[in-house]
Design a protein around this motif. Structure first.
Motif, short mmCIF file in Angstrom:
data_model
loop_
_atom_site.label_atom_id
_atom_site.label_comp_id
_atom_site.label_asym_id
_atom_site.label_seq_id
_atom_site.Cartn_x
_atom_site.Cartn_y
_atom_site.Cartn_z
N THR A 9 -11.18 10.97 -13.07
CA THR A 9 -11.13 11.14 -11.61
C THR A 9 -10.62 12.56 -11.32
O THR A 9 -10.05 13.21 -12.20
CB THR A 9 -10.16 10.14 -10.95
OG1 THR A 9 -8.82 10.57 -11.26
CG2 THR A 9 -10.37 8.71 -11.42
N ASN A 11 -7.98 13.58 -9.69
CA ASN A 11 -6.54 13.77 -9.94
C ASN A 11 -6.24 13.83 -11.44
O ASN A 11 -5.40 14.60 -11.88
CB ASN A 11 -5.73 12.65 -9.28
CG ASN A 11 -5.70 12.82 -7.77
OD1 ASN A 11 -5.62 13.94 -7.26
ND2 ASN A 11 -5.77 11.71 -7.03
N LYS A 14 -7.24 17.28 -12.99
CA LYS A 14 -6.33 18.43 -12.75
C LYS A 14 -5.46 18.66 -13.97
O LYS A 14 -5.25 19.80 -14.40
CB LYS A 14 -5.37 18.12 -11.58
CG LYS A 14 -5.99 18.03 -10.23
CD LYS A 14 -4.86 17.67 -9.25
CE LYS A 14 -5.38 17.05 -8.00
NZ LYS A 14 -4.32 16.50 -7.15
N GLN A 38 -3.85 0.30 -14.74
CA GLN A 38 -2.71 1.04 -14.15
C GLN A 38 -1.58 0.10 -13.73
O GLN A 38 -0.51 0.58 -13.36
CB GLN A 38 -3.19 1.89 -12.96
CG GLN A 38 -3.59 1.13 -11.71
CD GLN A 38 -5.04 0.67 -11.73
OE1 GLN A 38 -5.61 0.42 -12.78
NE2 GLN A 38 -5.64 0.53 -10.56
N PHE A 39 -1.84 -1.20 -13.78
CA PHE A 39 -0.79 -2.16 -13.39
C PHE A 39 -0.07 -2.74 -14.61
O PHE A 39 0.81 -3.59 -14.46
CB PHE A 39 -1.40 -3.30 -12.55
CG PHE A 39 -1.96 -2.81 -11.23
CD1 PHE A 39 -1.13 -2.42 -10.19
CD2 PHE A 39 -3.34 -2.70 -11.05
CE1 PHE A 39 -1.64 -1.94 -8.99
CE2 PHE A 39 -3.86 -2.23 -9.84
CZ PHE A 39 -3.02 -1.84 -8.81
N ILE A 52 -2.80 7.07 -11.86
CA ILE A 52 -2.93 8.17 -12.82
C ILE A 52 -3.06 9.45 -12.00
O ILE A 52 -3.46 9.37 -10.82
CB ILE A 52 -4.13 7.97 -13.78
CG1 ILE A 52 -5.47 7.95 -13.03
CG2 ILE A 52 -3.96 6.71 -14.58
CD1 ILE A 52 -6.16 9.23 -12.91
N PRO A 53 -2.74 10.61 -12.52
CA PRO A 53 -2.29 10.88 -13.89
C PRO A 53 -0.78 10.76 -14.01
O PRO A 53 -0.06 10.79 -13.02
CB PRO A 53 -2.72 12.33 -14.09
CG PRO A 53 -2.54 12.94 -12.72
CD PRO A 53 -2.94 11.87 -11.75
N GLU A 66 2.55 12.00 -10.29
CA GLU A 66 2.14 12.89 -9.19
C GLU A 66 1.60 14.20 -9.78
O GLU A 66 2.34 15.03 -10.33
CB GLU A 66 3.26 13.18 -8.18
CG GLU A 66 3.50 12.05 -7.19
CD GLU A 66 2.29 11.77 -6.26
OE1 GLU A 66 1.53 12.69 -5.94
OE2 GLU A 66 2.13 10.60 -5.87
N SER A 67 0.29 14.37 -9.61
CA SER A 67 -0.39 15.49 -10.27
C SER A 67 0.17 16.86 -9.86
O SER A 67 0.24 17.77 -10.68
CB SER A 67 -1.89 15.44 -10.00
OG SER A 67 -2.15 15.47 -8.61
#
Ligand SMILES: N[C@@H](CCC(=O)N[C@@H](CS)C(=O)NCC(=O)O)C(=O)O
Length: 209
Positions: A9, A11, A14, A38-39, A52-53, A66-67
């Motif tokens: 994705t 984010n 990055k 992610q859970f 993520i990330p 938090e990217s």
């Protein structure tokens, strides 16, 4: 050594692009958000916001999510891609915050409404498309004054570029934003961007306008 928890994705990209740019060794852990990975409790220990990330720096056992925070951390750790001169440094932070508060959430809503649910909420379709076009206009004007977002290539560019790479989903014609188009192509040609784009899953290729 950095552990990177990510998915394919904007984010996520990055951080993989940043890690490729600064040349830090890293291990990729794919977190498939389409399967709700992610859970999982072990991921929530690192990223309590279930997004993520995220990274863990094994040098000092520091977990971070938090990217934007991750980009700033990696820039500070390596002394790369963040200007040291006060004015340019704060302008870089300013555009990074602009990405985090504007480009990411607003273009994300375009993906949601115009791609996944087009026509179901005409008010939202119109509102987010107009806001997306406004943000592209702001970026285009800035890139008309400067080769990259703040002078030299920096974490500000790295935060914004992966979102612009979804221009097709956003139904935005990049030819209407010639400075964005120039900047987009220049960054797409960077070897680190080409490598980071395909983390954690190889893609058909970087979309080209
Ligand atoms: N502000 C966060 C946003 C992170 C984010 O929204 N990540 C998405 C993928 S791009 C995610 O993990 N979504 C999972 C979910 O919604 O449960 C950042 O920049 O790191």
């Amino acid at each position: 050594m950095i552990d990177l928890y990510t998915w394919s994705t904007p984010n996520g990209r990055k951080v993989s692009i940043m890690l490729e740019e600064v040349g830090l060794p890293y291990t990729v852990h794919a977190v498939d958000i389409s399967k709700d990975e992610q859970f999982k409790p072990e991921f929530l220990k690192i990223s309590p916001n279930n997004r993520i990330p995220a990274i863990v720096d094994r040098d000092n056992d520091l977990p971070l999510f938090e990217s934007g925070a991750i980009l700033m951390y990696l820039a500070e750790k390596t002394g790369k891609l963040m200007p040291t001169q006060e004015r340019a440094r704060w302008h870089t932070v300013q555009w990074l915050m602009w990405q985090m508060g504007g480009i990411g959430p607003m273009l994300g809503q375009i993906h949601h409404f115009l791609r996944a649910a087009k026509g179901k909420a005409p008010y939202a379709d119109e509102r987010y498309l107009n806001e997306g076009k406004r943000l592209y206009g702001v970026l285009d004007r800035q890139l008309g004054r400067s080769e990259f977002v703040v002078g030299a290539y920096s974490i500000a560019d790295i935060s914004i570029w992966p979102w612009i790479s979804r221009f097709e989903w956003q139904t935005i014609d990049m030819n209407e934003h010639p400075n964005v188009l120039r900047w987009y192509k220049a960054i797409a040609a960077r070897p680190a961007v080409e490598k980071g784009y395909h983390v954690p899953v190889k893609q058909p290729g970087i979309p080209m306008p």
